[in-house]
Design a protein around this motif. Structure first.
Motif, PDB file in Angstrom:
ATOM      1  N   GLN A   1      -9.726 -24.735 -13.223  1.00 14.86           N
ATOM      2  CA  GLN A   1     -10.518 -24.889 -12.005  1.00 14.86           C
ATOM      3  C   GLN A   1      -9.747 -25.693 -10.967  1.00 14.86           C
ATOM      4  OE1 GLN A   1     -14.282 -26.620 -13.246  1.00 14.86           O
ATOM      5  NE2 GLN A   1     -15.228 -24.594 -13.276  1.00 14.86           N
ATOM      6  N   ALA A   2     -10.083 -25.480  -9.735  1.00 14.48           N
ATOM      7  CA  ALA A   2      -9.478 -26.246  -8.643  1.00 14.48           C
ATOM      8  C   ALA A   2      -9.660 -27.733  -8.910  1.00 14.48           C
ATOM      9  CB  ALA A   2     -10.097 -25.855  -7.317  1.00 14.48           C
ATOM     10  N   GLY A   3      -8.587 -28.476  -8.671  1.00 12.56           N
ATOM     11  CA  GLY A   3      -8.601 -29.911  -8.946  1.00 12.56           C
ATOM     12  C   GLY A   3      -8.088 -30.265 -10.322  1.00 12.56           C
ATOM     13  N   GLY A   4      -7.924 -29.272 -11.168  1.00  9.23           N
ATOM     14  CA  GLY A   4      -7.456 -29.509 -12.524  1.00  9.23           C
ATOM     15  C   GLY A   4      -5.949 -29.614 -12.623  1.00  9.23           C
TER      16      GLY A   4
ATOM     17  N   ASN B   1      -0.762 -31.128 -10.884  1.00  4.13           N
ATOM     18  CA  ASN B   1      -2.042 -31.819 -10.722  1.00  4.13           C
ATOM     19  C   ASN B   1      -2.714 -31.372  -9.430  1.00  4.13           C
ATOM     20  OD1 ASN B   1      -1.459 -33.328 -13.064  1.00  4.13           O
ATOM     21  ND2 ASN B   1      -0.436 -34.909 -11.859  1.00  4.13           N
ATOM     22  N   SER B   2      -4.003 -31.655  -9.327  1.00 13.34           N
ATOM     23  CA  SER B   2      -4.767 -31.317  -8.112  1.00 13.34           C
ATOM     24  C   SER B   2      -4.536 -29.871  -7.717  1.00 13.34           C
ATOM     25  CB  SER B   2      -4.379 -32.251  -6.965  1.00 13.34           C
ATOM     26  OG  SER B   2      -4.595 -33.609  -7.312  1.00 13.34           O
ATOM     27  N   LEU B   3      -4.640 -28.990  -8.662  1.00 19.72           N
ATOM     28  CA  LEU B   3      -4.359 -27.585  -8.412  1.00 19.72           C
ATOM     29  C   LEU B   3      -5.343 -26.976  -7.431  1.00 19.72           C
ATOM     30  CD1 LEU B   3      -3.306 -26.591 -11.998  1.00 19.72           C
ATOM     31  CD2 LEU B   3      -1.944 -26.179  -9.957  1.00 19.72           C
ATOM     32  N   LYS B   4      -4.830 -26.046  -6.631  1.00 20.03           N
ATOM     33  CA  LYS B   4      -5.612 -25.349  -5.614  1.00 20.03           C
ATOM     34  C   LYS B   4      -5.576 -23.852  -5.891  1.00 20.03           C
ATOM     35  CE  LYS B   4      -3.909 -28.665  -2.170  1.00 20.03           C
ATOM     36  NZ  LYS B   4      -3.189 -28.803  -0.878  1.00 20.03           N
ATOM     37  N   PRO B   5      -6.544 -23.115  -5.396  1.00 21.50           N
ATOM     38  CA  PRO B   5      -6.492 -21.654  -5.563  1.00 21.50           C
ATOM     39  C   PRO B   5      -5.205 -21.039  -5.023  1.00 21.50           C
ATOM     40  CG  PRO B   5      -8.679 -22.309  -4.887  1.00 21.50           C
ATOM     41  CD  PRO B   5      -7.832 -23.555  -4.845  1.00 21.50           C
ATOM     42  N   ASP B   6      -4.627 -21.621  -3.983  1.00 18.39           N
ATOM     43  CA  ASP B   6      -3.363 -21.110  -3.427  1.00 18.39           C
ATOM     44  C   ASP B   6      -2.189 -21.284  -4.392  1.00 18.39           C
ATOM     45  OD1 ASP B   6      -3.855 -21.935   0.119  1.00 18.39           O
ATOM     46  OD2 ASP B   6      -4.565 -20.282  -1.127  1.00 18.39           O
ATOM     47  N   ASP B   7      -2.352 -22.079  -5.433  1.00 19.33           N
ATOM     48  CA  ASP B   7      -1.296 -22.237  -6.432  1.00 19.33           C
ATOM     49  C   ASP B   7      -1.287 -21.086  -7.447  1.00 19.33           C
ATOM     50  OD1 ASP B   7      -2.070 -25.728  -6.429  1.00 19.33           O
ATOM     51  OD2 ASP B   7      -0.369 -24.751  -5.435  1.00 19.33           O
ATOM     52  N   THR B   8      -2.261 -20.209  -7.376  1.00 16.31           N
ATOM     53  CA  THR B   8      -2.317 -19.075  -8.290  1.00 16.31           C
ATOM     54  C   THR B   8      -1.098 -18.183  -8.116  1.00 16.31           C
ATOM     55  OG1 THR B   8      -4.729 -19.058  -8.372  1.00 16.31           O
ATOM     56  CG2 THR B   8      -3.605 -16.991  -8.882  1.00 16.31           C
ATOM     57  N   ALA B   9      -0.367 -17.979  -9.211  1.00 12.11           N
ATOM     58  CA  ALA B   9       0.871 -17.196  -9.166  1.00 12.11           C
ATOM     59  C   ALA B   9       1.442 -17.091 -10.570  1.00 12.11           C
ATOM     60  CB  ALA B   9       1.901 -17.855  -8.252  1.00 12.11           C
ATOM     61  N   VAL B  10       2.437 -16.233 -10.703  1.00 14.59           N
ATOM     62  CA  VAL B  10       3.276 -16.248 -11.895  1.00 14.59           C
ATOM     63  C   VAL B  10       4.400 -17.244 -11.634  1.00 14.59           C
ATOM     64  CG1 VAL B  10       4.789 -14.932 -13.411  1.00 14.59           C
ATOM     65  CG2 VAL B  10       2.727 -13.860 -12.462  1.00 14.59           C
ATOM     66  N   TYR B  11       4.575 -18.170 -12.556  1.00 13.09           N
ATOM     67  CA  TYR B  11       5.577 -19.220 -12.410  1.00 13.09           C
ATOM     68  C   TYR B  11       6.776 -18.907 -13.301  1.00 13.09           C
ATOM     69  CZ  TYR B  11       2.454 -22.136  -9.665  1.00 13.09           C
ATOM     70  OH  TYR B  11       1.657 -22.632  -8.667  1.00 13.09           O
ATOM     71  N   TYR B  12       7.953 -19.029 -12.713  1.00 12.67           N
ATOM     72  CA  TYR B  12       9.200 -18.730 -13.403  1.00 12.67           C
ATOM     73  C   TYR B  12      10.098 -19.968 -13.437  1.00 12.67           C
ATOM     74  CZ  TYR B  12       7.929 -13.867 -12.371  1.00 12.67           C
ATOM     75  OH  TYR B  12       7.282 -12.655 -12.273  1.00 12.67           O
ATOM     76  N   CYS B  13      10.743 -20.195 -14.570  1.00 15.72           N
ATOM     77  CA  CYS B  13      11.802 -21.182 -14.591  1.00 15.72           C
ATOM     78  C   CYS B  13      13.133 -20.457 -14.458  1.00 15.72           C
ATOM     79  CB  CYS B  13      11.765 -22.033 -15.851  1.00 15.72           C
ATOM     80  SG  CYS B  13      11.900 -21.145 -17.424  1.00 15.72           S
TER      81      CYS B  13
END
Length: 122
Positions: free
Chosen positions: A12-15, A83-95
């Motif tokens: 959830q947002a904020g998580g 931290n403090s995740l937002k809906p705009d952070d939704t993505a596939v994350y790659y290292c």
């Protein structure tokens, strides 16, 4: 170098979430490590990077103050604490990994993990 990203999920947002990237290869400690992300319909973008020693870190403005990149060269691991995740952070994350100095674009990175999906609900 082979990279394996993990730790994504639904939050959830904020998580918070912590992503991990496991690297193979004895030269891991000499590589710059980066995290990038790609949202649906958008180009892959820089999120954070860390130099070989862990002494220097770099962040995109959109995540500065919320995300922290770190590495453990003894374990061949790099992490992204989000931290403090937002809906705009939704993505596939790659290292990703590259020798030499830190850069903020995708092309100079030689090695990529498979990506891990982060979904932030509002």
């Amino acid at each position: 170098v082979q990279l394996q990203a993990s730790g994504g999920g639904l939050v959830q947002a904020g998580g918070s979430l912590r992503l991990s990237c496991a690297a193979s290869g004895r030269t891991f400690s000499s590589y710059v490590m980066g995290w990038f992300r790609q949202a649906p319909g958008k180009e892959r973008e820089f999120v954070a990077a860390i130099n070989w020693s862990g002494g220097s870190t770099y962040y995109a403005d959109s995540v500065k103050g919320r995300f922290t990149i770190s590495r453990d060269n003894a374990k061949n691991m790099v992490y992204l604490q989000m931290n403090s995740l937002k809906p705009d952070d939704t993505a596939v994350y790659y290292c990703a990994a590259r020798p030499g100095f830190v850069v903020f674009t995708t092309d100079p990175y030689n090695y990529w993990g498979q990506g891990t999906l982060v979904t932030v609900s509002s």
